[in-house]
Design an enzyme around this catalytic site. Structure first.
Site, PDB file in Angstrom:
ATOM      1  CD  GLU A  29       2.492  21.262  15.194  1.00  0.00           C
ATOM      2  OE1 GLU A  29       1.956  21.922  14.290  1.00  0.00           O
ATOM      3  OE2 GLU A  29       1.944  21.031  16.275  1.00  0.00           O
ATOM      4  CD1 TRP A  76       5.549   6.335  19.486  1.00  0.00           C
ATOM      5  CD2 TRP A  76       7.337   7.228  18.517  1.00  0.00           C
ATOM      6  NE1 TRP A  76       5.220   7.619  19.119  1.00  0.00           N
ATOM      7  CE2 TRP A  76       6.299   8.195  18.527  1.00  0.00           C
ATOM      8  CE3 TRP A  76       8.568   7.582  17.960  1.00  0.00           C
ATOM      9  CZ2 TRP A  76       6.449   9.473  17.997  1.00  0.00           C
ATOM     10  CZ3 TRP A  76       8.715   8.856  17.434  1.00  0.00           C
ATOM     11  CH2 TRP A  76       7.677   9.786  17.442  1.00  0.00           C
ATOM     12  CG  HIS A  97       5.427  15.601   8.557  1.00  0.00           C
ATOM     13  ND1 HIS A  97       5.679  16.247   9.741  1.00  0.00           N
ATOM     14  CD2 HIS A  97       5.895  14.342   8.709  1.00  0.00           C
ATOM     15  CE1 HIS A  97       6.271  15.407  10.580  1.00  0.00           C
ATOM     16  NE2 HIS A  97       6.406  14.256   9.977  1.00  0.00           N
ATOM     17  CD1 TRP A 127      -3.063   1.269   0.893  1.00  0.00           C
ATOM     18  CD2 TRP A 127      -1.620   2.206   2.314  1.00  0.00           C
ATOM     19  NE1 TRP A 127      -3.645   2.431   1.366  1.00  0.00           N
ATOM     20  CE2 TRP A 127      -2.775   3.027   2.245  1.00  0.00           C
ATOM     21  CE3 TRP A 127      -0.582   2.599   3.162  1.00  0.00           C
ATOM     22  CZ2 TRP A 127      -2.910   4.207   2.975  1.00  0.00           C
ATOM     23  CZ3 TRP A 127      -0.715   3.771   3.890  1.00  0.00           C
ATOM     24  CH2 TRP A 127      -1.860   4.561   3.796  1.00  0.00           C
ATOM     25  CG  ASP A 159      14.281  14.418  19.817  1.00  0.00           C
ATOM     26  OD1 ASP A 159      14.582  15.524  20.287  1.00  0.00           O
ATOM     27  OD2 ASP A 159      14.573  14.064  18.660  1.00  0.00           O
TER      28      ASP A 159
END
Length: 764
Positions: A669, A565, A698, A18, A603
């Site tokens: 951000e 994550w 992005h 995909w 981070d």
């Protein structure tokens, strides 16, 4: 007869076919007609697999060309005015423009899907009149029936959840917006009913969050309206990720089934069933198989739970299903040939979960001796892993036990540290930097692949990485950045890289999951006690620093992000895993400092996504998440500047916790949300160093100097200019070289303008 069901299946394919199709289309290598054909092939293959496994209620319309919330928005004609759209079915050029941006228009905001690492595109309702453009669920239903004979279960995002996840309207307009959306949902469902659809799954995960009295009234209005307008359709009102709030009100809604998460919301949902019962006229969608985790279920325990539920609901009114969509797990363990047998036998990805669901549904119906024996045997693999050496490291367990009772603090408060750091570094007003990574070109990826295959030896690969560092140190100096980075060319993924160098981790070959758009990640598996083994980042960072007089930041991924994550073990609390990671990372931070690296970025982009959905659990999580970060960073000297980074989440409700992390500088951000985060700082004073991302990395578009200057101007109205940094939103790994250089040049030019304006304002 008890039926089997899932809420959704992974889109990406076992070999990420995909993702490859999307990127081929975006790059112009695949024509639109061929693109549609390829995605249909992938979609039908996924449906056929579920059909072959014996799933009774197979979801359709869970597949997407990018994101299911974006799909819902464009189905209702909700297209931001900055994109050219003339009505009717939304073309792919507009669809992908909303998701990724265009030369002339910024992409819509992207944020986390509840407390997962999946990102959705936030619908913008500003000045938009919703219209029904096309019935995507009907198209998906017809496709499955015509090609495979599948009587599919269309999946639709519910009205309340869709509205709650949207932006661009005032809360006072909530009911008015429901009134605008309800006719569209009614038309959608009427067309499905006319087609002969038997069950529709309407996802309302917002029901596991705190609802107001107004929300409950709107919920009743929505489903009473749909029941009156589409009486022949069976609606499964589906919740997930936690236990539902207001259980008694929800089970009274005029729907034919209620889906409950009996994994992550097990305790409270089960207690509600015991306290209030379950309606005799409804189906219970029992989400007993974890749709987010990768471990085999204890099928004996799951069967016992299902048997307990039959005290409240008859077997023929029971759907055995996943707790949420299987979107959040890899496709199959079948191709994982390099995992240790004891570990592999303990894993269940999407396809293995299909087997578990079918097995449990059959056992509920027949209870045959063969099925029960298979269920008994399923627990043996989990027991073997639990007894392994990797899960029983006494040294790590004792060290973490000691850390749990300590309060980690820097040697000096921020104000004194800031003065010492400024004296050491002599940084200009509004220092410029980047978040860490630079473009990983085809050449970089090829070199890594050759090295992993043994076709490049360690020395050759190290020399290649140094050449990349040399190139980008010079580029950064030429652009005029104040604080540099080495570029992270040796790293595949910001979590995987560290997991490969720590004990307690394992890695799959094909365990990919979708993060956003075509961006797929391969989360590590934390299966044992985590321990520091050797220096992980010192060599490359130290080399980069030797090539420039400018400061170079050391770059690490923080403990909470590594944990959130990764797929983590379930036998100990997540807090303990976080402290194990923090203890290991502290040793790397100290090694960087000893190597002469005086700026170290740890981070933590995933802190917010781990926030529990239940408000009464959030303070405790934030407390130990902050503590884990401070464990990692508290032992450095006062002149060592600790940075951190966060992105693509709602941060307004945790500003205090971000400040409590006590990082000298946080980069965060703000451009993709079009500067809305700045409003949080209009309401809350932030007293530490901060860099608000001034452009969205992005999107392939190159932002103008004026665009970034406007962002800087707004931020400086609420933030201390002496503590303000300027940087992009996130790392630049996925961008091309030319667009990266052009964007950073514009960023530095915007900074010069801001400095001149500030100096002029001071004089005046």
């Amino acid at each position: 007869m008890t039926k089997s069901s899932i809420l959704g299946y992974p889109r990406i394919g076992a070999d990420r076919e995909w993702k490859k199709a999307l990127e081929a289309f975006w790059s112009g290598k695949l024509e639109e007609a061929a693109f549609h054909t390829r995605l249909q092939e992938i979609r039908l293959a996924h449906l056929r697999k579920q059909q072959d496994q014996g799933i009774d209620l197979i979801p359709v319309n869970d597949f997407s060309y990018y994101d299911h919330i974006l799909d819902t928005a464009v189905m209702f004609g909700i297209v931001p005015k900055r994109f050219t759209y003339d009505g009717g079915a939304v073309p792919l050029s507009v669809y992908y423009g909303i998701a990724r941006g265009t030369t002339d228009a910024a992409a819509s905001e992207m944020t986390k899907w509840f407390n997962t690492n999946y990102h959705y595109i936030v619908p913008e309702l500003n000045d938009v009149t919703p219209v029904f453009t096309e019935n995507k669920p009907l198209i998906a239903y017809r496709e499955a029936k015509e090609h495979l004979g599948i009587e599919g279960k269309p999946v639709i995002v519910g009205p309340l959840t869709f509205l709650k996840l949207s932006k661009g309207y005032d809360k006072s307009e909530t009911e008015a917006w429901i009134d605008r959306l309800l006719p569209l949902y009614t038309q959608l469902l009427q067309e499905l009913a006319e087609e002969g659809v038997q069950w529709v799954q309407i996802d309302e995960p917002v029901l596991v969050t705190q609802l107001s009295e107004t929300d409950l009234q709107l919920l009743q209005k929505i489903y009473q309206t749909l029941a009156a307008e589409v009486p022949r359709l069976n609606i499964l009102l589906q919740t997930y990720f936690e236990s539902v709030e207001n259980y008694s009100e929800i089970i009274a809604l005029p729907v034919q089934g209620i889906g409950l998460d009996l994994v992550h919301g097990l305790s409270a949902n089960l207690q509600s069933i015991k306290d209030f019962g379950f309606p005799a006229d409804k189906v219970l969608g029992a989400g007993v198989i974890d749709g987010r985790g990768i471990w085999k279920a204890s099928l004996k325990d799951k069967l016992a739970l299902l048997e307990e539920l039959t005290e409240f609901v008859t077997p023929e009114r029971l759907f055995v299903q996943s707790s949420c969509s299987l979107l959040h797990v890899p496709v199959t363990t079948e191709r994982e040939t390099k995992l240790a047998p004891a570990l592999k036998s303990s894993l269940a990805f999407a396809d293995e979960k299909l087997n578990e669901i079918v097995l449990l549904s059959k056992a509920c119906t027949s209870g045959s001796a063969d099925l029960l024996a298979e269920i008994d045997n399923a627990d043996q693999a989990l027991l073997s892993l639990q007894q392994s050496e990797e899960r029983n490291r006494i040294d790590i367990q004792q060290a973490v036990a000691s850390l749990r009772v300590q309060e980690p603090e820097r040697s000096l408060p921020f104000a004194k540290r800031h003065a010492a750091q400024q004296e050491k570094w002599q940084l200009p007003l509004f220092p410029t930097t980047t978040i860490g990574s630079f473009p990983q070109s085809a050449e970089v990826r090829k070199a890594r692949q050759l090295w992993r295959k043994g076709e490049l030896n360690n020395e050759q690969y190290a020399n290649f990485i140094r050449e990349q560092i040399d190139t980008w140190i010079k580029i950064q100096e030429d652009i005029g950045l104040d604080v540099l980075v080495h570029g992270e060319f040796e790293r595949t993924d910001m979590v995987e890289f560290f997991g490969e160098k720590l004990a307690g981790f394992a890695f799959t070959q094909y365990g990919w999951v979708q993060s956003y758009g075509s961006r797929c990640v391969k989360p590590p598996i934390i299966f044992g006690d985590v321990a520091f083994v050797q220096e992980m980042t010192v060599e490359e960072t130290k080399y980069a620093q030797s090539q420039t007089k400018q400061p170079v930041k050391g770059m690490l991924t923080g403990p909470i992000t590594i944990m959130n994550w990764s797929f983590v073990r379930e036998d100990i609390p997540r807090e303990h895993i976080a402290y194990q990671l923090a203890y290991a990372l502290r040793q790397e931070v100290e090694a960087l400092e000893q190597a002469g690296i005086g700026m170290i970025q740890v981070d933590e982009p995933a802190v917010r996504e781990g926030l529990p959905l239940k408000e009464n659990e959030q303070a405790d999580y934030l407390a130990w998440a902050v503590k884990a970060f401070r464990i990692s960073t508290c032992t450095v000297q006062e002149t060592t500047q600790i940075h951190t980074h966060m992105c693509y989440c709602e941060f307004h409700d945790m500003i205090d916790s971000i400040q409590a992390m006590d990082a000298d500088v946080i980069s965060i951000e703000t451009s993709r949300s079009h500067g809305e985060l700045i409003h949080s700082f209009e309401l809350n004073t932030y007293k530490l160093g901060i860099g608000l991302g001034v452009y969205d990395i992005h999107s392939p578009r190159i932002p103008s100097v004026e665009e970034m200057t406007n962002m800087i101007d707004r931020a400086l109205r609420v933030l201390d200019p002496n503590l303000f940094w300027i940087n992009p939103d996130c790392g630049l790994k996925t961008r091309g070289r030319d667009e990266t250089v052009a964007s950073l040049r514009n960023m530095v030019d915007a900074t010069r303008v801001a400095r001149e304006q500030y100096d002029t304002a001071k004089v005046l």
